[in-house]
Write an enzyme that holds these catalytic residues in place. Structure first.
Site: not given
Length: 568
Positions: A57, A124, A195, A471
């Site tokens: 990420c 995230d 993602c 998620s």
């Protein structure tokens, strides 16, 4: 008035660090690492990022930081690069991990008296944490998303990390062989980037561009697209304009901007984690916001982007179709966002939307008159199991009602083991409790259980409810963030196997068929479930970070029990 020592008048903060005879020691130390007298006379800009070798990420952050720094230098500033931490939900899911990113950014920025900030974000939690830090510190600055990963390819179709977790369930159910699971594992994540679906990272990337705190058009550029370097360099130049005009984050992150961000989550079928993150950002910005605002905005906002997990396409496809601005254009056409809200590049959201260029023939973003769903991708439920509310994700399934027997688990690990052992049956309501902010502790993300259920073919025939969170890759009838949580005496603590639970999305209700007196017993928290007493699972037996529990968020409000609230 020009400084007699030649320092820039834009050094509103850093002059206290670098100017005057009494700061000679500080200047000496900074010269040791290459900063010149001329460098220190300029505004000092913190370039923060979370490069780490534990996930894809944030893997391009150091490269992007060099480009940001080049832009800052070209525009007359002096950049200083620093790191914060990151823990990947995708990698560490099912293990322990707590982040204090917002606090660490604040510590560095205040301690080194930066005049401005560019925060490069990827995974995230770094995204909301960076924005929380920006509005908390409130010096000129912006957040730049480092970009989505490219889609993987498996047997002629695009795949993402979601497919890996679902393949695990398929193997357990005997529907897929271990060899194909290995193929999917080795193909799903082809390089750097977060993602690839509209999971939590890309949801929040979209949201913070709608929030106005990211440069319009910057976030949807994929991580490995050569244009990303140009975007980063432009971000460095842009922060110098913000400093020159003294534009502060709290002037950008307003009530109207937050509602625009909520609309973007709803319109793209985004992650329910957007609720937690935007509530936390609003609290840091001093803007009143509640879960009821999400219900109100989502109810008027159609889903217009077909993005995984609920749709057909990945984030790179959205970029190719016309980008986040194209979604803004659709919503602005219907008066569904506040077009007057400002962005960091000086334009309004209406101007950003008007400038969007749609790729002919694209199929990712629908016309407003032909939405994928007439209302947004999430809803707020209440009832005797969720007196303070909970969140259900609507994108990715059509069921609005489920009634069935509870299968109760006191941890994610126990639930996952039951799914793997094929003990969950069609019609069940899987209950995972003691996974909330205090019970977890930390409200860790769950995809293993939901992915395995879908992989086993149960995604359309079971429901899952939890005081934890999911998620963004989750799809199926899944209800999260139930408040109050079981560890605080919430009604989930009263549930037993076989109790009849009803999820009624149309009526916005989550209920169990139990007498009120029996539910009320849950308010007396058994010692084994007390927030101050670790339960018997291995991760709680370690009783690590005991003081952190008091700082954790309340799921229904995004707020904490201390003044700083939720530490991302």
């Amino acid at each position: 008035m020009p400084d007699p020592n030649g320092a820039s008048p834009l050094k509103r903060q850093s002059a206290r660090l670098t100017e005057g005879d009494d700061r000679a020691g500080a200047r000496a130390m900074l010269r040791a690492i290459g900063f010149t007298r001329e460098d220190l006379a300029k505004p000092i800009i913190g370039v923060g990022h979370s490069w780490i070798e534990t996930m894809p990420c944030n893997f391009n952050h150091r490269r992007l930081a060099e480009k940001v720094k080049a832009g800052i230098r070209a525009a007359g500033g002096t950049p200083m690069e620093f790191n914060t931490i990151a823990v990947s939900d995708g990698v560490s899911m099912g293990t322990e991990g707590i982040e204090v990113i917002a606090d660490s950014i604040e510590l560095v920025a205040r301690g080194h008296l930066f005049d401005g900030l560019v925060l490069i974000v990827g995974c995230d939690k770094t995204i909301p944490a960076a924005v929380m830090a920006l509005v908390r510190i409130n010096i000129p600055g912006l957040a730049l998303y480092s970009g989505t990963i490219a889609a993987g390819r498996h047997r002629g179709r695009d795949i993402t990390l979601m497919d890996v977790f679902e393949a695990v369930g398929a193997v357990a159910a005997g529907k897929m062989g271990a060899a194909e699971l290995r193929e999917i594992e080795e193909s799903a994540c082809p390089g750097a980037g977060a993602c690839g679906g509209q999971f939590t990272a890309n949801t929040m990337s979209t949201a913070i561009e709608f929030l106005g705190i990211s440069p319009p058009g910057a976030n949807d550029v994929p991580a490995l697209d050569p244009h990303k370097d140009d975007v980063a360099e432009q971000a460095g130049r842009l922060v110098m304009e913000l400093i020159a005009k003294d534009v502060r984050p709290r002037q950008i992150v307003t009530r109207a901007a937050l509602e625009n961000a909520i609309a973007s989550v709803a319109a793209t079928g985004g992650s329910t984690n957007g609720v937690l993150h935007l509530l936390a950002i609003a609290r840091e910005a001093g803007v009143p916001l509640s879960i009821d605002d999400f219900e109100r905005v989502a109810a008027r906002t159609p889903v217009v982007a077909s993005l995984k997990p609920g749709g057909a396409y990945v984030a790179k496809d959205l970029h190719d179709a016309g980008g986040i601005a194209l979604v803004a254009q659709r919503l602005n056409e219907g008066g569904l966002i506040n077009g007057a809200a400002r962005t960091v590049d000086g334009r309004t959201m209406a101007q950003v939307a008007a400038a969007a260029v749609e790729t002919p023939g694209q199929k990712v973003v629908t016309l407003l008159a032909k939405p994928l769903k007439p209302t947004g991708g999430l809803a707020i439920l209440r009832g005797n199991l969720a007196p303070e509310g909970c969140v259900v994700k609507l994108a990715g399934h059509e069921r609005l009602m489920h009634r069935g027997p509870a299968r109760v688990f006191d941890s994610e690990e126990a639930a996952f083991a039951a799914v793997q052992a094929r003990q969950i049956k069609a019609g069940d309501v899987v209950v995972i409790r003691y996974e909330g902010p205090v019970g977890g502790p930390g409200m860790r993300e769950m995809l293993g259980v939901t992915g395995a259920l879908v992989g086993e073919g149960l995604g359309d025939s079971v429901a899952l409810i939890t005081d934890g969170r999911f998620s963004g890759a989750t799809h199926g009838l899944m209800v999260g963030h139930i408040a109050p949580e079981a560890a605080r005496g919430g009604p989930l603590a009263a549930l037993r196997d076989g109790d009849s639970v009803t999820v009624d999305v149309a009526k916005r209700q989550l209920n169990v068929e139990l007498p009120a007196a029996e539910i009320a017993l849950s308010r007396v928290i058994p010692p084994a479930c007390s927030p101050s007493t670790p339960r018997s699972s291995p991760r709680r037996a370690k009783a690590r970070l005991p003081d952190h529990r008091a700082n954790l968020l309340v799921a229904a409000t995004g707020t904490g029990t201390r003044s700083r609230g939720w530490a991302c």
